[in-house]
Motif scaffolding. Structure first.
Motif, PDB file in Angstrom:
ATOM      1  N   LEU A  80       1.083  -1.423   0.443  1.00 34.33           N
ATOM      2  CA  LEU A  80      -0.297   0.197  -0.033  1.00 34.33           C
ATOM      3  C   LEU A  80       0.903   1.329  -0.086  1.00 34.33           C
ATOM      4  O   LEU A  80       0.397   2.345  -0.721  1.00 34.33           O
ATOM      5  CB  LEU A  80      -0.973  -0.072   1.201  1.00 34.33           C
ATOM      6  N   LYS A  81       1.855   1.413   0.804  1.00 28.57           N
ATOM      7  CA  LYS A  81       2.547   2.343   0.747  1.00 28.57           C
ATOM      8  C   LYS A  81       3.475   2.825  -0.553  1.00 28.57           C
ATOM      9  O   LYS A  81       4.049   3.668  -1.206  1.00 28.57           O
ATOM     10  CB  LYS A  81       4.025   1.990   1.994  1.00 28.57           C
ATOM     11  N   HIS A  82       4.068   1.628  -1.478  1.00 31.96           N
ATOM     12  CA  HIS A  82       4.563   1.620  -2.403  1.00 31.96           C
ATOM     13  C   HIS A  82       3.619   2.057  -3.616  1.00 31.96           C
ATOM     14  O   HIS A  82       3.618   2.804  -4.719  1.00 31.96           O
ATOM     15  CB  HIS A  82       5.540   0.369  -2.884  1.00 31.96           C
ATOM     16  N   THR A  83       1.919   1.242  -3.244  1.00 31.31           N
ATOM     17  CA  THR A  83       0.811   1.937  -4.349  1.00 31.31           C
ATOM     18  C   THR A  83       0.791   3.089  -4.350  1.00 31.31           C
ATOM     19  O   THR A  83       0.425   3.862  -5.588  1.00 31.31           O
ATOM     20  CB  THR A  83       0.341   1.677  -3.980  1.00 31.31           C
ATOM     21  N   LEU A  84       1.008   4.047  -3.148  1.00 35.42           N
ATOM     22  CA  LEU A  84       0.430   5.638  -2.606  1.00 35.42           C
ATOM     23  C   LEU A  84       1.995   6.304  -4.566  1.00 35.42           C
ATOM     24  O   LEU A  84       1.370   7.701  -4.722  1.00 35.42           O
ATOM     25  CB  LEU A  84       1.321   6.390  -1.729  1.00 35.42           C
ATOM     26  N   ARG A  85       2.948   5.904  -4.379  1.00 35.87           N
ATOM     27  CA  ARG A  85       3.689   6.635  -5.275  1.00 35.87           C
ATOM     28  C   ARG A  85       2.836   6.068  -6.803  1.00 35.87           C
ATOM     29  O   ARG A  85       3.910   6.680  -7.242  1.00 35.87           O
ATOM     30  CB  ARG A  85       5.728   5.807  -5.203  1.00 35.87           C
ATOM     31  N   GLN A  86       2.399   5.096  -6.999  1.00 33.63           N
ATOM     32  CA  GLN A  86       1.758   5.174  -8.443  1.00 33.63           C
ATOM     33  C   GLN A  86       0.947   5.745  -8.812  1.00 33.63           C
ATOM     34  O   GLN A  86       0.511   5.328 -10.114  1.00 33.63           O
ATOM     35  CB  GLN A  86       1.929   3.493  -8.146  1.00 33.63           C
ATOM     36  N   ASP A  87       0.507   6.666  -8.251  1.00 32.13           N
ATOM     37  CA  ASP A  87      -0.405   7.781  -8.730  1.00 32.13           C
ATOM     38  C   ASP A  87      -1.452   6.711  -9.376  1.00 32.13           C
ATOM     39  O   ASP A  87      -3.067   7.399 -10.285  1.00 32.13           O
ATOM     40  CB  ASP A  87       0.155   8.853  -9.853  1.00 32.13           C
ATOM     41  N   PRO A  88      -2.551   6.816  -8.101  1.00 28.00           N
ATOM     42  CA  PRO A  88      -3.633   5.948  -7.585  1.00 28.00           C
ATOM     43  C   PRO A  88      -4.743   6.699  -7.572  1.00 28.00           C
ATOM     44  O   PRO A  88      -4.761   8.272  -7.755  1.00 28.00           O
ATOM     45  CB  PRO A  88      -3.219   4.689  -7.040  1.00 28.00           C
ATOM     46  N   ASP A  89      -6.712   7.074  -8.576  1.00 28.91           N
ATOM     47  CA  ASP A  89      -7.337   7.309  -8.014  1.00 28.91           C
ATOM     48  C   ASP A  89      -8.000   6.440  -6.846  1.00 28.91           C
ATOM     49  O   ASP A  89      -8.226   7.148  -6.246  1.00 28.91           O
ATOM     50  CB  ASP A  89      -7.974   7.514  -9.410  1.00 28.91           C
ATOM     51  N   ILE A  90      -8.164   5.420  -7.580  1.00 29.14           N
ATOM     52  CA  ILE A  90      -8.576   4.758  -6.579  1.00 29.14           C
ATOM     53  C   ILE A  90      -8.263   3.361  -5.918  1.00 29.14           C
ATOM     54  O   ILE A  90      -7.055   2.365  -7.129  1.00 29.14           O
ATOM     55  CB  ILE A  90      -9.914   4.016  -7.399  1.00 29.14           C
ATOM     56  N   ILE A  91      -8.458   2.790  -4.788  1.00 27.77           N
ATOM     57  CA  ILE A  91      -7.106   1.344  -3.640  1.00 27.77           C
ATOM     58  C   ILE A  91      -8.208   0.991  -3.101  1.00 27.77           C
ATOM     59  O   ILE A  91      -8.764   1.157  -2.270  1.00 27.77           O
ATOM     60  CB  ILE A  91      -6.102   1.859  -3.176  1.00 27.77           C
ATOM     61  N   MET A  92      -8.246  -0.403  -3.597  1.00 28.41           N
ATOM     62  CA  MET A  92      -8.859  -1.480  -3.264  1.00 28.41           C
ATOM     63  C   MET A  92      -8.184  -2.288  -2.536  1.00 28.41           C
ATOM     64  O   MET A  92      -6.567  -2.993  -3.090  1.00 28.41           O
ATOM     65  CB  MET A  92      -9.353  -2.519  -4.453  1.00 28.41           C
ATOM     66  N   VAL A  93      -7.665  -2.283  -0.855  1.00 27.97           N
ATOM     67  CA  VAL A  93      -7.142  -2.408  -0.089  1.00 27.97           C
ATOM     68  C   VAL A  93      -7.609  -4.387   0.339  1.00 27.97           C
ATOM     69  O   VAL A  93      -9.083  -4.068   0.762  1.00 27.97           O
ATOM     70  CB  VAL A  93      -6.963  -2.352   1.030  1.00 27.97           C
ATOM     71  N   GLY A  94      -7.209  -5.552   0.099  1.00 26.40           N
ATOM     72  CA  GLY A  94      -8.079  -6.766   0.243  1.00 26.40           C
ATOM     73  C   GLY A  94      -8.708  -6.861   1.886  1.00 26.40           C
ATOM     74  O   GLY A  94      -9.983  -7.414   1.535  1.00 26.40           O
ATOM     75  N   GLU A  95      -8.069  -6.473   2.850  1.00 24.57           N
ATOM     76  CA  GLU A  95      -8.311  -6.389   3.536  1.00 24.57           C
ATOM     77  C   GLU A  95      -7.962  -5.703   4.981  1.00 24.57           C
ATOM     78  O   GLU A  95      -6.211  -5.719   4.758  1.00 24.57           O
ATOM     79  CB  GLU A  95      -8.197  -8.125   4.462  1.00 24.57           C
ATOM     80  N   ILE A  96      -8.438  -5.723   5.835  1.00 19.64           N
ATOM     81  CA  ILE A  96      -6.898  -4.232   6.710  1.00 19.64           C
ATOM     82  C   ILE A  96      -7.294  -5.703   8.375  1.00 19.64           C
ATOM     83  O   ILE A  96      -8.235  -6.172   8.542  1.00 19.64           O
ATOM     84  CB  ILE A  96      -7.943  -3.160   7.311  1.00 19.64           C
ATOM     85  N   ARG A  97      -5.929  -6.088   8.367  1.00 17.19           N
ATOM     86  CA  ARG A  97      -5.581  -6.888   8.946  1.00 17.19           C
ATOM     87  C   ARG A  97      -5.236  -6.287  10.547  1.00 17.19           C
ATOM     88  O   ARG A  97      -4.552  -6.831  11.327  1.00 17.19           O
ATOM     89  CB  ARG A  97      -4.186  -7.796   8.666  1.00 17.19           C
ATOM     90  N   ASP A  98      -4.131  -4.994  10.565  1.00 16.88           N
ATOM     91  CA  ASP A  98      -3.757  -4.441  11.201  1.00 16.88           C
ATOM     92  C   ASP A  98      -3.615  -2.428  11.233  1.00 16.88           C
ATOM     93  O   ASP A  98      -4.086  -2.131  10.251  1.00 16.88           O
ATOM     94  CB  ASP A  98      -1.651  -4.938  11.320  1.00 16.88           C
ATOM     95  N   ARG A  99      -2.940  -2.323  12.317  1.00 16.50           N
ATOM     96  CA  ARG A  99      -3.181  -1.070  12.772  1.00 16.50           C
ATOM     97  C   ARG A  99      -2.429  -0.140  11.735  1.00 16.50           C
ATOM     98  O   ARG A  99      -2.441   0.945  11.111  1.00 16.50           O
ATOM     99  CB  ARG A  99      -2.601  -0.859  14.194  1.00 16.50           C
ATOM    100  N   GLU A 100      -1.098  -0.839  11.330  1.00 21.14           N
ATOM    101  CA  GLU A 100      -0.899  -0.288  10.709  1.00 21.14           C
ATOM    102  C   GLU A 100      -0.573  -0.178   8.407  1.00 21.14           C
ATOM    103  O   GLU A 100      -1.143   1.269   7.910  1.00 21.14           O
ATOM    104  CB  GLU A 100       1.327  -1.391  10.307  1.00 21.14           C
ATOM    105  N   THR A 101      -1.619  -1.253   8.470  1.00 23.37           N
ATOM    106  CA  THR A 101      -2.270  -1.195   7.136  1.00 23.37           C
ATOM    107  C   THR A 101      -3.663  -0.181   7.558  1.00 23.37           C
ATOM    108  O   THR A 101      -4.275   0.827   6.640  1.00 23.37           O
ATOM    109  CB  THR A 101      -2.697  -2.266   6.570  1.00 23.37           C
ATOM    110  N   ALA A 102      -3.955  -0.796   8.085  1.00 23.25           N
ATOM    111  CA  ALA A 102      -5.795   0.499   8.963  1.00 23.25           C
ATOM    112  C   ALA A 102      -5.185   2.057   9.064  1.00 23.25           C
ATOM    113  O   ALA A 102      -5.678   2.852   8.121  1.00 23.25           O
ATOM    114  CB  ALA A 102      -6.294   0.134  10.442  1.00 23.25           C
ATOM    115  N   GLU A 103      -3.798   2.622   9.113  1.00 20.02           N
ATOM    116  CA  GLU A 103      -3.364   3.698   9.172  1.00 20.02           C
ATOM    117  C   GLU A 103      -3.396   4.255   7.788  1.00 20.02           C
ATOM    118  O   GLU A 103      -3.301   5.386   7.906  1.00 20.02           O
ATOM    119  CB  GLU A 103      -2.604   4.102  10.294  1.00 20.02           C
ATOM    120  N   THR A 104      -2.446   3.422   7.172  1.00 20.90           N
ATOM    121  CA  THR A 104      -1.567   3.533   5.910  1.00 20.90           C
ATOM    122  C   THR A 104      -2.787   3.468   5.314  1.00 20.90           C
ATOM    123  O   THR A 104      -3.138   5.401   3.941  1.00 20.90           O
ATOM    124  CB  THR A 104      -1.325   2.687   5.360  1.00 20.90           C
TER     125      THR A 104
END
Length: 569
Positions: A383-407
């Motif tokens: 997810l962190k690297h995806t933010l450098r790929q100029d996305p408009d919409i991001i689908m994250v399969g599952e939020i499993r932990d605090r780091e993923t949730a905060e990002t």
């Protein structure tokens, strides 16, 4: 020729008590009645409507160790029926189904007709393996298979329940023997038929489970498991080995789990199958997840949304930024909802990126990445690297932990629309789960657009649907006037729906939009009960209430809604 020996008998009363059909006290009473009359216990149970005649036949079959099948078109090998003359088949109400080596699998309606099995064994010079079926189905099969030709394509496609012994007994087979068995045509044919049957019946998972004396092949249809066949245990290593060969896996490794992918062509479609094996005390259990894109519903309009909820959900999906969470237990269709959402949003003007574990369906014009925890590619890192790929919409399969949730939340606050899932039972719990992960309340309050809770409920089979007058207790539960005469629908059970009365599924969707009141509530770090109380006061419609609407529409039954919506607010 002698028939195959049956297992040690269990008493019918014991079988019914073990199934929960009667209590030990009831059994004692019926046994007392039996002592006072010349009637058999089974006949007494039928008279008292504890069992139907058909259910009694199945109990007798279980007592004798004889499996039962749903006999329908395609289940009988048309090349085999001729081993028994038609007049004998009609006289005995039986039909030959399969011949494997020297064993004839024979459908019968009478588990106790041992003299019939002996006579058929003499006529055919084969060992007889009886399986139980309904008389009407047997008579219909005799008419179909003896009077006209039946396509072998139907037979290959529609193999179903049968106790089939395809290979000689083996004891502790080594790797070379297993490999040879897997290359033999009976095992290849059986494996292919199981897979093809599953694809055509809309099966989501195939379970191949070893036991001490046999192994079971079970399938999951519309979220419910059904047993297809129980071959002898000695076949199991060969079938597993064949599947490993198809998935380019190591057939010599049976001590550790293995995962792989199999691709097959069925009816002109390419179907992906996910292979997973797990060692057990009797051998490896294999689960095959069928990912048939042609059968996948990726259209929001066809998933079962109530019209007003669908309009609001589409409105939220068109927001330029924010977080939308889809929640529900495993198998409730969350991923399908997300795929349908990004399919609706997928245009050449949008850069859509997905992060999945695993990637279930490959979609055009969408950049899909797969989590690989073994090399450190977690949801949060990708997810962190995806933010450098100029996305408009991001689908994250599952939020499993605090780091993923905060990002994910930071991404939603910086101009991206983020879609994800959480394994919670209802929408208020999704909010509290994010807070429990350690995400600051002000971040959740300012980023969260909505939580969509969902379930999948089975729909009434159209082939065997019937109307009935709803009793007062059901009307009361549905919130309808108890004195009203209302007819509802249910399925009687037929071969098309595996005698379940249901065929197909539809979604129930409850949308919790984060309004100003919810935003203020989140800032107080609330328990889920506080959010439920707020929603109740606003007249928010629950999953169960939405399910009852489906009952009144004739889509499903109240029992199915109660089964699926085990959490309410």
């Amino acid at each position: 020729m002698k028939t195959r020996p049956v297992r040690k008998r269990k008493r019918i009363g014991e079988i019914l008590v073990s199934q929960g059909r009667i209590t030990p006290e009831q059994l004692a009473e019926y046994l007392r009645i039996q002592q006072e009359t010349p009637k058999r216990l089974g006949d007494i149970l039928v008279e008292n409507e504890i069992l139907t005649k058909e259910e009694l036949a199945y109990c007798l079959g279980e007592q004798l160790g004889i499996p039962h099948v749903w006999l329908r078109k395609g289940l009988v090998d048309p090349r085999i029926v001729s081993v028994l003359p038609k007049e004998k088949a009609l006289q005995f109400r039986v039909i030959p189904m399969f011949r494997v080596h020297n064993t004839l699998t024979l459908a019968t309606a009478d588990a106790n007709a041992l003299f019939v099995f002996d006579e058929i064994a003499k006529i055919t010079n084969l060992q007889v393996q009886p399986v139980l079926s309904r008389t009407d189905d047997i008579v219909e099969a005799i008419r179909l298979y003896y009077d006209k030709e039946v396509s072998m394509d139907d037979f290959v496609a529609d193999i179903e329940e049968a106790d089939i012994n395809l290979v000689p007994d083996l004891s502790e087979p080594d790797v070379e023997e297993i490999a040879e068995m897997a290359e033999g045509s009976p095992v290849i044919n059986l494996t292919n038929r199981i897979i093809l049957k599953a694809i055509r019946d809309g099966v989501s998972d195939i379970h191949i489970e070893p036991d001490r004396n046999k192994f079971r092949v079970r399938v999951r249809i519309d979220g419910i498991m059904y047993e297809l066949m129980s071959p002898k245990a000695e076949m199991h290593p060969a079938v597993v080995s064949r599947l490993k060969v198809m998935g380019n896996l190591d057939i010599a490794e049976r001590r550790t789990p293995q995962d792989g992918r199999i691709q097959v062509a069925a009816d002109g479609q390419m179907v992906d199958i996910r292979f997973s094996s797990m060692p057990g005390i009797h051998g490896e259990k294999v689960v095959l997840r069928i990912l048939d894109k042609s059968q996948a519903l990726l259209d929001l309009n066809k998933l079962g949304f109530a019209p007003e909820i669908l309009d609001r959900f589409k409105f939220l999906l068109r927001k330029p930024h924010g977080l939308i969470v889809v929640c529900g237990p495993t198998g409730s269709g969350k991923t399908t909802t997300l795929y349908s959402a990004i399919t609706m949003l997928n245009t050449v003007e949008k850069n859509i990126v997905t992060i999945e574990d695993p990637v279930e369906y490959q979609l055009e014009m969408i950049n899909q990445s797969q989590v690989k925890e073994g090399i450190g590619l977690s949801f949060a890192k990708i997810l962190k690297h995806t933010l450098r790929q100029d996305p408009d919409i991001i689908m994250v399969g599952e939020i499993r932990d605090r780091e993923t949730a905060e990002t994910a939340i930071q991404a939603s606050l910086t101009g991206h629309l983020v879609l994800s899932t959480l394994h919670t039972n209802d929408s208020p719990s999704a909010i509290t789960r994010l807070l429990e992960m350690g995400v600051e309340p002000y971040l959740v309050s300012s980023s969260l657009l909505a939580c969509l809770a969902q379930r999948l409920i089975r729909t009434v089979c159209l082939e065997c649907k019937t109307e009935y007058y709803a009793p007062k207790s059901v009307l009361k539960e549905l919130g309808v006037d108890e004195n009203e005469k209302m007819r509802l629908l249910k399925g009687k059970g037929c071969s098309a729906c595996y005698d379940s009365g249901f065929k197909g599924r539809v979604g129930l969707y409850e949308l919790l939009e984060v309004d100003e009141g919810i935003e203020s509530l989140i800032l107080t770090n609330p328990a889920s009960d506080a959010i439920k109380t707020y929603l109740r006061e606003k007249g928010h419609k629950t999953l169960k209430g939405l399910g009852y609407d489906k009952v009144l529409e004739g889509v499903t039954t109240i029992e199915e809604v109660s089964r699926a919506t085990f959490v309410d607010i």
